[in-house]
Every structure is written in structure tokens, then in C-alpha cells.
Design an enzyme around this catalytic site. Structure first.
Site, PDB file in Angstrom:
ATOM      1  N   ASP A 151       0.817  -1.013   0.232  1.00  0.00           N
ATOM      2  CA  ASP A 151      -0.047   0.034   0.085  1.00  0.00           C
ATOM      3  C   ASP A 151       0.851   1.221   0.130  1.00  0.00           C
ATOM      4  O   ASP A 151       2.188   1.158   0.231  1.00  0.00           O
ATOM      5  CB  ASP A 151      -1.025  -0.131   1.316  1.00  0.00           C
ATOM      6  CG  ASP A 151      -1.789   1.180   1.723  1.00  0.00           C
ATOM      7  OD1 ASP A 151      -2.218   1.775   0.783  1.00  0.00           O
ATOM      8  OD2 ASP A 151      -1.309   1.637   2.864  1.00  0.00           O
ATOM      9  N   ASP A 209      -0.297   4.984   0.845  1.00  0.00           N
ATOM     10  CA  ASP A 209      -0.535   6.121   2.131  1.00  0.00           C
ATOM     11  C   ASP A 209      -0.412   5.236   3.621  1.00  0.00           C
ATOM     12  O   ASP A 209      -1.228   4.518   3.672  1.00  0.00           O
ATOM     13  CB  ASP A 209      -1.762   6.684   1.806  1.00  0.00           C
ATOM     14  CG  ASP A 209      -1.798   7.531   0.821  1.00  0.00           C
ATOM     15  OD1 ASP A 209      -1.081   8.369   0.654  1.00  0.00           O
ATOM     16  OD2 ASP A 209      -2.788   7.478  -0.194  1.00  0.00           O
TER      17      ASP A 209
END
Length: 291
Positions: free
Chosen positions: A41, A43
Site C-alpha cells: 500500500d 498512504d
């Protein structure tokens, strides 16, 4: 295991099944570099959650709070956040309940951004002026993967144009980095007209949005995976990979630590609590990559 990966002794590390984790890391090392890929991922996973007691912005936040958004636009985007974010992290709601609401949130937010007539030429400056920060140790992380030709697949529900620019400005956007995210489309004058399909939100980061990209098919021999995430939605990011042999799931627990610890320990092999670094990931990579 701590002898081989001393970083696992950090106070931020929690592991429910140490023997199992030891076995996975050992297998990753035995399978070797040629079989490894990293799926992450962006953020709050590769980027920092906070710094000096202040929250760091996500790729959406960077855009939402930038000077190219009108005051009215900022207020509306904030209202959406206050309404939908508690739903996103509510442990008592099912995925079936959350998914349509996430689509609703992202769609409304993207429509608001389109109304702002954002210029492609402003993006680099927007990122430069923001408080975006990659986690401590990011350079070693990106460098190790690049030098060993290990593919890094970044799967993000954020804004692809923004997060690519963050990585570019950090001078680590190497050829082994591949991003699937929400990308903006601009007209001939460089003005934002819409966001490309498919829409990627927190809970559809799986092969339903990867159909047609063929990314994992090209990497079908890469059957060892290190997965990095910070939410329950990130656990499905490797679902498109054919015939996974080993997968090590490392979760960053950034927020509401006490409340969410149990769930994270049930789901991730290694949980890093309020850890703003990539130390543990780098330590594991170093161990796997040493002859």
C-alpha cells in the site's frame, strides 16, 4: 530469529506466532531473490502517518488541502471525510456494508476535485509544498529492491499522480516500481477532466480491479511475497498473484492501537505499532538477500 533480524526486537514489533513467522522468513530466504516480489500500500504504509505529533497527509489530503482547491471545495471534501472515514474504520460494519459507501465517498470526492479545474502542471509544486513524507529508511528499501531486481507493486486507493510525484521527488522512482491507483485524466490544455476507471477504494484492492492489467501474470514465477499494508483492506492485495508459495504480511498499526491490536494480530504476521520507519522491513530484506 532476532539473531538474523535484530530489528524484530524493536519495542514497536508484535508477533502472535513467532515460530510461523520464522518459518516464512526462512522460506523466503531459501526461495531466493529471483522468486521474490513486494506488494505494498502507499498512504500511511510507505508514507508516514505522523511526524512530531502531527498527522502527515495522504495523497488525497495533499490535493484536498492544496492552494488549487477553493475554500468551498476544501470544506466539502472535509465534510465527506468526517462522514465517511468513521464508516471506513468501523470494526462493527461488514465489508458488504462498507463497499458501496466507499465507492460513494471516492466518487463524490473525485467529482469535487474535477470541478476545481486542476492543472497537470501544478502537481509537482503541490507535492513540493506539502508535508508528505516517506517513512524513515525509504531510500534503503527502494534501493535494495531496485539493486536486486525485485518488483515493487504499489497498490493504492490514493491519487496515483500525486503518489508517483512523491516517489519521484524522493529520487527513488526506479524501473522496478509499478503503481496501480486512481489516476487523473487531463484534456489538451492540461486541465483535469475526470478520474480513470476502475475506481480503487480501501476495500477493493484485489484482482477485481486488476483484471486486464496482466501485471501478476508477467510475474508468475515470483511466488514469494512480502505484503505491506496499514488496513484490513490491504490484506487482499496479493489476491491476483497465481500460485503463491510464501507470503509474509506486515501491518502498520498507526492509529487506535489498543482498540485494533487484536484484529491486526489476527490478520498480519508482523504488526508494527506506531512505528514511522521501514527498519523491520529493511532488516528482513537484508536477511533474505544476504548469501
Amino acid at each position: 530469529l532476532c539473531l538474523q533480524v535484530p530489528e524484530l526486537e524493536k519495542a514497536t514489533v508484535r508477533i502472535r506466532q513467532p515460530e510461523r513467522v520464522r518459518g516464512i522468513i526462512q522460506s523466503l530466504r531459501e526461495q531466493g531473490v529471483a522468486k521474490l516480489q513486494v506488494i505494498s500500500d502507499f498512504d500511511m504504509t510507505l508514507s508516514r502517518f505522523g511526524c512530531n505529533g502531527r498527522r502527515c497527509p495522504t495523497s488525497h489530503n495533499i490535493l484536498d488541502t492544496s492552494r488549487v482547491i477553493s475554500e468551498d471545495g476544501k470544506k466539502k471534501l472535509k465534510d465527506l471525510l468526517h462522514y465517511y472515514y468513521p464508516i471506513e474504520i468501523d470494526p462493527n460494519r461488514t465489508l458488504e456494508e462498507k463497499c458501496p459507501l466507499m465507492v460513494e465517498w471516492w466518487t463524490k470526492a473525485h467529482e469535487l476535485l474535477v470541478q476545481q479545474k486542476i492543472h497537470k502542471g501544478d502537481i509537482a509544486q503541490i507535492v513540493r509544498e506539502s508535508e508528505a513524507m516517506l517513512r524513515d529508511g525509504f531510500k534503503e528499501f527502494f534501493d535494495q529492491l531496485h539493486e536486486n531486481n525485485i518488483p515493487l507493486f504499489i497498490f493504492s486507493a490514493g491519487v496515483g499522480d500525486i503518489l508517483e510525484e512523491i516517489i519521484r521527488q524522493a529520487n527513488v522512482f526506479y524501473s522496478n516500481v509499478n503503481v496501480v491507483s486512481n489516476y487523473m485524466d487531463f484534456n489538451d490544455d492540461g486541465v483535469l477532466t475526470h478520474f480513470r476507471e476502475p475506481l480503487i477504494h480501501t476495500y477493493n484492492k484485489n484482482n477485481t480491479v486488476l483484471q486486464g492489467t496482466g501485471y501478476f501474470q508477467q510475474l508468475s514465477t515470483r511466488t514469494s511475497i512480502i505484503l505491506l499494508g496499514d488496513s484490513m483492506g490491504d490484506l487482499t492485495m496479493a489476491d491476483g498473484v497465481p500460485s503463491v508459495e510464501n507470503i509474509l504480511k506486515i501491518g502498520f498499526l498507526n492509529d487506535k492501537v489498543e482498540e485494533r491490536r487484536g484484529k491486526y494480530l489476527d490478520s498480519y504476521d508482523i504488526v508494527l505499532e506506531s512505528d514511522e520507519t521501514l527498519d523491520v522491513v529493511n532488516g528482513i530484506l537484508r536477511y533474505i538477500l544476504t548469501e
